[in-house]
Design a protein around this motif. Structure first.
Motif, PDB file in Angstrom:
ATOM      1  N   GLU A   5       0.816  -1.214   0.000  1.00 27.83           N
ATOM      2  CA  GLU A   5       0.000   0.000   0.000  1.00 27.83           C
ATOM      3  C   GLU A   5       0.852   1.268   0.000  1.00 27.83           C
ATOM      4  N   VAL A   6       1.862   1.306   0.872  1.00 32.64           N
ATOM      5  CA  VAL A   6       2.698   2.504   1.003  1.00 32.64           C
ATOM      6  C   VAL A   6       3.490   2.764  -0.277  1.00 32.64           C
ATOM      7  N   ILE A   7       4.044   1.717  -0.850  1.00 31.80           N
ATOM      8  CA  ILE A   7       4.822   1.862  -2.084  1.00 31.80           C
ATOM      9  C   ILE A   7       3.912   2.326  -3.213  1.00 31.80           C
ATOM     10  N   MET A   8       2.714   1.746  -3.291  1.00 33.76           N
ATOM     11  CA  MET A   8       1.777   2.115  -4.346  1.00 33.76           C
ATOM     12  C   MET A   8       1.311   3.563  -4.185  1.00 33.76           C
ATOM     13  N   ALA A   9       1.103   3.997  -2.953  1.00 36.76           N
ATOM     14  CA  ALA A   9       0.646   5.366  -2.705  1.00 36.76           C
ATOM     15  C   ALA A   9       1.744   6.379  -3.004  1.00 36.76           C
ATOM     16  N   ALA A  10       3.010   6.010  -2.738  1.00 37.66           N
ATOM     17  CA  ALA A  10       4.125   6.931  -2.969  1.00 37.66           C
ATOM     18  C   ALA A  10       4.281   7.227  -4.452  1.00 37.66           C
ATOM     19  N   ASP A  11       4.144   6.186  -5.281  1.00 37.50           N
ATOM     20  CA  ASP A  11       4.207   6.338  -6.737  1.00 37.50           C
ATOM     21  C   ASP A  11       5.380   7.215  -7.181  1.00 37.50           C
ATOM     22  N   ASP A  12       6.561   6.924  -6.609  1.00 32.49           N
ATOM     23  CA  ASP A  12       7.733   7.703  -7.015  1.00 32.49           C
ATOM     24  C   ASP A  12       8.848   6.778  -7.493  1.00 32.49           C
TER      25      ASP A  12
END
Length: 134
Positions: free
Chosen positions: A57-64
């Motif tokens: 979730e965190v990696i997907m939300a960061a989208d960087d």
């Protein structure tokens, strides 16, 4: 050190054209992941590998790009020469369509060779996934 996976898992992996190796996105690549990746690399047969990152979730939300680059470096440690890394949140259902999109072409390409194409899903430790073949 943990014992090797059961014979049923070995048979599922060795008979599969596609292997899905699951890791925990919150933990990253752990010593236990490396242990089972070494085991998976020794299973005979030629297969395409996907690394499935659950709890992402965190990696997907960061989208960087920086997060993705770090994730790619972590998954390369596994030595599976994965053709793709797929981010999912099984709890929320995010990314599951990407997993299907990534796997189906390989199943279709091997369906003529087998009555039933099989996928091996490796999920040991905290990946939160299946511990066996489907």
């Amino acid at each position: 050190m943990p014992s090797p996976p059961p014979l049923q898992v070995f048979n599922a992996v060795s008979g599969s054209p596609v292997g899905v190796f699951m890791i925990d996105g919150r933990e990253g690549v752990t010593p236990l992941d490396r242990h089972f990746a070494r085991w998976a690399r020794r299973v005979p047969g030629d297969r395409m590998w996907l690394v499935l990152v659950n709890k992402a979730e965190v990696i997907m939300a960061a989208d960087d790009d920086e997060s993705m680059h770090a994730l790619h470096a972590d998954t390369m440690e596994l030595g599976l020469n994965a053709d793709e890394t797929v981010l999912v949140s099984a709890q929320n259902g995010d990314g599951l369509s990407q997993l299907t999109t990534s796997v189906i072409p390989f199943i279709d390409s091997h369906a003529e060779e087998r009555e039933r194409a099989r996928i091996a899903i490796e999920g040991f430790g905290g990946g939160g996934g299946a511990e066996g073949g489907v």
